[in-house]
Motif scaffolding. Structure first.
Motif, short mmCIF file in Angstrom:
data_model
loop_
_atom_site.label_atom_id
_atom_site.label_comp_id
_atom_site.label_asym_id
_atom_site.label_seq_id
_atom_site.Cartn_x
_atom_site.Cartn_y
_atom_site.Cartn_z
N TYR A 1 -36.21 -35.53 18.26
CA TYR A 1 -37.58 -35.03 18.43
C TYR A 1 -37.57 -33.51 18.49
CZ TYR A 1 -36.03 -35.07 23.33
OH TYR A 1 -35.31 -34.89 24.49
N HIS B 1 -38.77 -30.09 20.22
CA HIS B 1 -39.23 -29.56 21.50
C HIS B 1 -39.92 -28.23 21.22
CE1 HIS B 1 -38.85 -27.69 25.57
NE2 HIS B 1 -39.08 -28.92 25.95
N SER C 1 -39.23 -24.73 23.30
CA SER C 1 -37.96 -24.02 23.09
C SER C 1 -37.57 -23.92 21.62
CB SER C 1 -36.85 -24.72 23.86
OG SER C 1 -36.61 -26.01 23.31
N HIS C 2 -38.40 -24.50 20.75
CA HIS C 2 -38.09 -24.52 19.31
C HIS C 2 -36.69 -25.07 19.05
CE1 HIS C 2 -41.46 -21.89 17.47
NE2 HIS C 2 -41.89 -22.54 18.52
N THR C 3 -36.46 -26.26 19.61
CA THR C 3 -35.16 -26.90 19.39
C THR C 3 -35.37 -28.36 18.95
OG1 THR C 3 -35.04 -27.50 21.75
CG2 THR C 3 -33.85 -25.52 21.07
N ARG D 1 -34.00 -32.09 19.51
CA ARG D 1 -33.32 -32.70 20.66
C ARG D 1 -33.16 -34.21 20.49
NH1 ARG D 1 -35.67 -29.61 26.06
NH2 ARG D 1 -35.02 -27.55 25.35
N LEU E 1 -29.22 -33.43 24.32
CA LEU E 1 -28.61 -32.38 23.50
C LEU E 1 -29.69 -31.63 22.72
CD1 LEU E 1 -25.27 -32.65 21.72
CD2 LEU E 1 -27.17 -31.80 20.39
N ALA E 2 -29.58 -30.31 22.69
CA ALA E 2 -30.55 -29.47 21.95
C ALA E 2 -29.82 -28.67 20.89
CB ALA E 2 -31.26 -28.53 22.92
N ALA F 1 -30.52 -25.49 18.07
CA ALA F 1 -31.43 -24.44 17.62
C ALA F 1 -30.87 -23.76 16.38
CB ALA F 1 -31.63 -23.42 18.73
N ASP G 1 -31.70 -20.21 14.71
CA ASP G 1 -32.47 -18.98 14.88
C ASP G 1 -32.10 -17.97 13.80
OD1 ASP G 1 -33.84 -19.70 17.37
OD2 ASP G 1 -31.82 -19.71 18.22
N SER H 1 -27.04 -22.93 17.58
CA SER H 1 -26.72 -23.09 19.01
C SER H 1 -26.81 -24.58 19.35
CB SER H 1 -27.72 -22.34 19.89
OG SER H 1 -27.76 -20.98 19.56
N ILE I 1 -26.41 -27.12 22.73
CA ILE I 1 -26.23 -27.21 24.19
C ILE I 1 -26.52 -28.63 24.61
CG2 ILE I 1 -27.03 -26.29 26.42
CD1 ILE I 1 -28.33 -24.05 24.62
#
Lengths: 55, 168
Positions: free
Chosen positions: B18, B20, B23-25, B27, B36-37, B39, B41, B55, B57
């Motif tokens: 999905y 998010h 946070s523009h991630t 997940r 888990l996310a 990104a 950028d 990234s 995380i």
């Protein structure tokens, strides 16, 4: 020859600075994402996560 | 960046991915409670083409057993990124501790087992910056990128410059 070495040093320094700036941006971004991830984890489980793993 | 298609990802993803918004991630949550996310950028570290910083995380309360569904979902998200964006992906790990180094190796291993690995180039490097910090970095790029040669050359030249100490 001296000019070439000077040019190389300048280019190298510029590249290093750019790399360090990219690392700083990433550090800030990681902090933002970690915070929102922890909030989402808390919403779902009722407690903050014990482990935050950055890849 | 062109948005990824969650429909396409979720057609074959073991975990539901999905977006998010805050946070523009991208997940997902694993069977073991890991969230888990990921990104992407935009960054200007590569000048010869569009480049993005990757990234990843994750957060959890207890370490989960080896979960191949996390690998498969993560690689599907990255695959979708390259499907929608003709760009280079950069990964930088600052002053990696032992655990981060282990995760870097795990990521490289994941990539080595990826069914479409032959379509990509993964260039992992380690380098010491002007602050004396030991860093791990990697370039991930699709081999059919029209700027492939320029991007790989720029990345290689930059790394080479870092590794050569200039004469005084």
């Amino acid at each position: 020859m001296e000019t070439t070495n000077k040019e190389f040093i300048e280019k190298r320094e510029a590249a290093m600075k750019k790399f360090i700036a990219a690392k700083e941006r990433k550090k800030i971004r990681i902090a933002e994402i970690s915070q929102s991830l922890c909030e989402e984890f808390k919403e779902q489980t009722g407690s903050y996560p014990q482990n935050i793993n950055v890849w | 960046m062109n948005a990824l298609s969650l429909t396409e990802i979720n057609q074959s993803s073991p975990y539901e991915v999905y977006w998010h918004e805050k946070s523009h991630t991208y997940r997902f949550k694993s069977d073991y409670g890991v969230i888990l996310a990921i990104a992407f950028d935009e960054d200007d570290i590569i000048e010869s083409a569009k480049s993005y910083m990757l990234s990843i995380i994750n957060v959890n309360n207890t370490p989960s057993p080896r979960d191949l569904k996390i690998r498969d979902t993560t690689l599907l998200i990255i695959e979708q990124f390259f499907k929608k964006n003709q760009a280079a992906l950069l990964y930088i790990c600052e002053g990696c501790d032992g655990r981060q180094q282990m995760r870097n190796r795990l990521f490289e291993f994941w990539f080595s087992t990826y069914r479409m690995r032959n379509e990509y180039m993964l260039m992992p490097v380690s380098l010491i910056d002007m602050e004396g910090m030991d860093n791990f970095a990697a370039l991930i790029i699709k081999k059919d990128n029209p700027n492939f040669i320029d991007i790989v050359s720029e990345f290689s030249n930059t790394i080479a410059m870092f590794q050569v100490k200039p004469a005084n």
